[in-house]
Design an enzyme around this catalytic site. Structure first.
Site, PDB file in Angstrom:
ATOM      1  N   HIS A   1       2.834   0.380  -9.621  1.00  0.00           N
ATOM      2  CA  HIS A   1       1.407   0.300  -9.288  1.00  0.00           C
ATOM      3  C   HIS A   1       0.679   1.564  -9.728  1.00  0.00           C
ATOM      4  O   HIS A   1      -0.445   1.521 -10.228  1.00  0.00           O
ATOM      5  CB  HIS A   1       1.282   0.102  -7.777  1.00  0.00           C
ATOM      6  CG  HIS A   1      -0.094  -0.237  -7.297  1.00  0.00           C
ATOM      7  ND1 HIS A   1      -0.377  -0.433  -5.973  1.00  0.00           N
ATOM      8  CD2 HIS A   1      -1.269  -0.415  -7.955  1.00  0.00           C
ATOM      9  CE1 HIS A   1      -1.662  -0.714  -5.825  1.00  0.00           C
ATOM     10  NE2 HIS A   1      -2.225  -0.709  -7.014  1.00  0.00           N
TER      11      HIS A   1
ATOM     12  N   GLU B   1       5.751  -6.971  -4.291  1.00  0.00           N
ATOM     13  CA  GLU B   1       5.738  -5.978  -3.216  1.00  0.00           C
ATOM     14  C   GLU B   1       7.144  -5.814  -2.642  1.00  0.00           C
ATOM     15  O   GLU B   1       7.897  -6.784  -2.542  1.00  0.00           O
ATOM     16  CB  GLU B   1       4.792  -6.396  -2.101  1.00  0.00           C
ATOM     17  CG  GLU B   1       3.315  -6.312  -2.431  1.00  0.00           C
ATOM     18  CD  GLU B   1       2.738  -4.916  -2.220  1.00  0.00           C
ATOM     19  OE1 GLU B   1       3.511  -3.982  -1.916  1.00  0.00           O
ATOM     20  OE2 GLU B   1       1.508  -4.775  -2.367  1.00  0.00           O
TER      21      GLU B   1
ATOM     22  N   ASP C   1       2.462   4.195  -5.206  1.00  0.00           N
ATOM     23  CA  ASP C   1       3.694   3.418  -5.136  1.00  0.00           C
ATOM     24  C   ASP C   1       4.128   2.931  -6.523  1.00  0.00           C
ATOM     25  O   ASP C   1       3.271   2.729  -7.391  1.00  0.00           O
ATOM     26  CB  ASP C   1       3.534   2.238  -4.168  1.00  0.00           C
ATOM     27  CG  ASP C   1       2.400   1.301  -4.542  1.00  0.00           C
ATOM     28  OD1 ASP C   1       1.268   1.779  -4.752  1.00  0.00           O
ATOM     29  OD2 ASP C   1       2.637   0.078  -4.631  1.00  0.00           O
TER      30      ASP C   1
END
Length: 454
Positions: free
Chosen positions: A341, A299, A351
């Site tokens: 993603h 992330e 994203d």
């Protein structure tokens, strides 16, 4: 935030538009309408700070750290937070509902109205200050608000709270100069900060797993055990790149929330590339549905819509992590095995989005960024725009950019070329009504006499 900003200057053509205002005269007997409230973001911060006796600069720093002062049109973050001040509604953080009780504004208004959102956050911060025992003298000292900021951003975890509050005080130390919707600039002057951490003083922002850990330089802030699966059902063959749709500390805190039902192996901070690990690589994080069994999820702090979060420090730190993972697991360093993603089958996320610079990122992952030319820089939103042809027109803002790049007069919409590299620099500029049509980039703050005009 330890932002090492090299300043740039740009020259641009400007298109001006006249706005015609029409209306009807009120009947003679009617009372004059009340004056329209000041809709500026700066005025909203000043007003809320005064009403609730919260330091105005602290209020701005909290908002800047959460969202870069972007309300994202009322859309929620990953952990269901809203608006410029990221008022949250989940099982662990209920600042949205608390703001509604304290101010009388509706939840819907707090989500979408920026002034109400800022006022609600100020009310919550003041209530937390009262609970922490801050008296009138303390409330005038911004350094006394550290425990309040920590509880506002991450009430369920002292480690995440310290990460959150440290980020707020980094913003206060560095200062803020942010261009927001409508072209307004919101500023906070840099200052020396000596935060009074109180109950957070002995809290480490995250333990290091050390040489025995999966990635030695990462901090360890584990996700709740019910937000991932122990063990693996498949060999690791893929790295999945994500954007948090929220802040670094907020995302770490969300992974620790039993109701989240999501996690990732790593989170990368925007300002300096700091990495936190939340799930061991030998376990299955819940981050990409069908790809969970065979992938590592990374992330990146920020929002898909705002590439200012995608700093060079973040790109380089993340690429070093991905390079480590590909070497460790024998993963090919190509776009078939390092994916977004949005590219994983069965996912509905967007994203990292079109503004993630895949070409630059992959060059760093491959380690070939120094071969064949200087890597092209990435661009933020704090842009230096000057109206051409006047050489002394006021600078609208400044842009953190390269240290050794000169690019003359590029056409809007076309890739900006430099030394064999290209970058869609235009997508990184804020929207000033579309008037920036050409640009000249240089490394200095000052207008350069004799540079090519656009």
């Amino acid at each position: 935030m330890r932002l090492r900003r090299a300043r740039t200057a740009l020259c641009a053509l400007a298109v001006t538009a006249a706005l015609a205002l029409t209306g009807h005269a009120a009947p003679a007997a009617a009372a004059p309408p009340p004056p329209a409230p000041d809709a500026s973001l700066g005025a909203a911060f000043a007003r809320a700070a005064a009403v609730h006796d919260v330091p105005r600069d602290l209020l701005v720093a909290v908002g800047y750290g959460e969202t870069r002062l972007d309300g994202h049109a009322g859309l929620p973050s990953q952990d269901n937070g809203y608006g410029v001040m990221h008022l949250v509604s989940n099982s662990e953080r209920r600042t949205l509902e608390r703001a509604a009780r304290l101010t009388g504004a509706s939840v819907a208004e707090l989500r979408r109205d920026t002034g109400a959102n800022i006022d609600g956050a100020a009310a919550v911060l003041r209530a937390l200050a009262d609970e922490a025992g801050l008296d009138a003298a303390d409330r005038d000292r911004v350094d006394a608000w550290y425990p309040v900021a920590a509880r506002y951003g991450a009430p369920g975890s002292k480690t995440a709270g310290r990460l959150y509050a440290d980020a707020v005080y980094d913003v206060l130390g560095e200062g803020v100069r942010a261009r927001v919707a409508g072209g307004e600039q919101v500023t906070v002057a840099p200052r020396e900060v000596r935060p009074r951490r109180g109950p957070y003083a002995r809290t480490r922002p995250g333990a290091s797993l050390g040489q025995a850990g999966d990635y030695p330089s990462a901090l360890w802030n584990p996700a709740y055990s019910g937000n991932y699966a122990a063990g693996r059902g498949s060999a690791i063959t893929t790295v999945v790149v994500h954007v948090t749709q929220g802040s670094y500390a907020g995302s770490i805190s969300w992974f620790q929330n039993p109701d989240a039902q999501v996690s990732a192996h790593y989170v990368v901070r925007s300002s300096d590339g700091q990495i936190t690990q939340s799930v061991r690589e030998s376990d299955t994080a819940w981050h990409a549905r069908s790809a969970n069994p065979y992938s590592v999820g990374v992330e990146h702090e920020g929002y898909v819509s705002d590439p200012a979060w995608f700093t060079d420090a973040m790109y380089r730190s993340s690429a070093a992590l991905t390079r480590h993972l590909t070497a460790k697991y024998g993963i090919p360093r190509d776009r078939a095995h390092i994916v977004g993603h949005n590219e994983v089958p069965g996912n509905d996320h967007t994203d990292p989005g079109p503004r993630w610079d895949w070409a630059y990122y992959m060059s760093l992952v491959r380690g070939d960024d120094g071969a064949g030319g200087t890597p092209f820089p990435t661009w933020g939103t704090d842009v230096s725009v000057r109206q051409q042809p006047s050489q002394d027109s006021a600078r609208v803002a400044t842009l953190p950019g390269p240290t050794s790049v000169r690019v003359a007069c590029q056409v809007r919409g076309a890739p900006v070329e430099y030394d064999g590299y290209s970058n869609d620099a235009w997508s990184y500029l804020p929207d000033y009504g579309g008037y920036v049509s050409n640009l000249f980039i240089d490394v200095t703050d000052a207008w350069l006499p004799g540079v090519p005009t656009c």
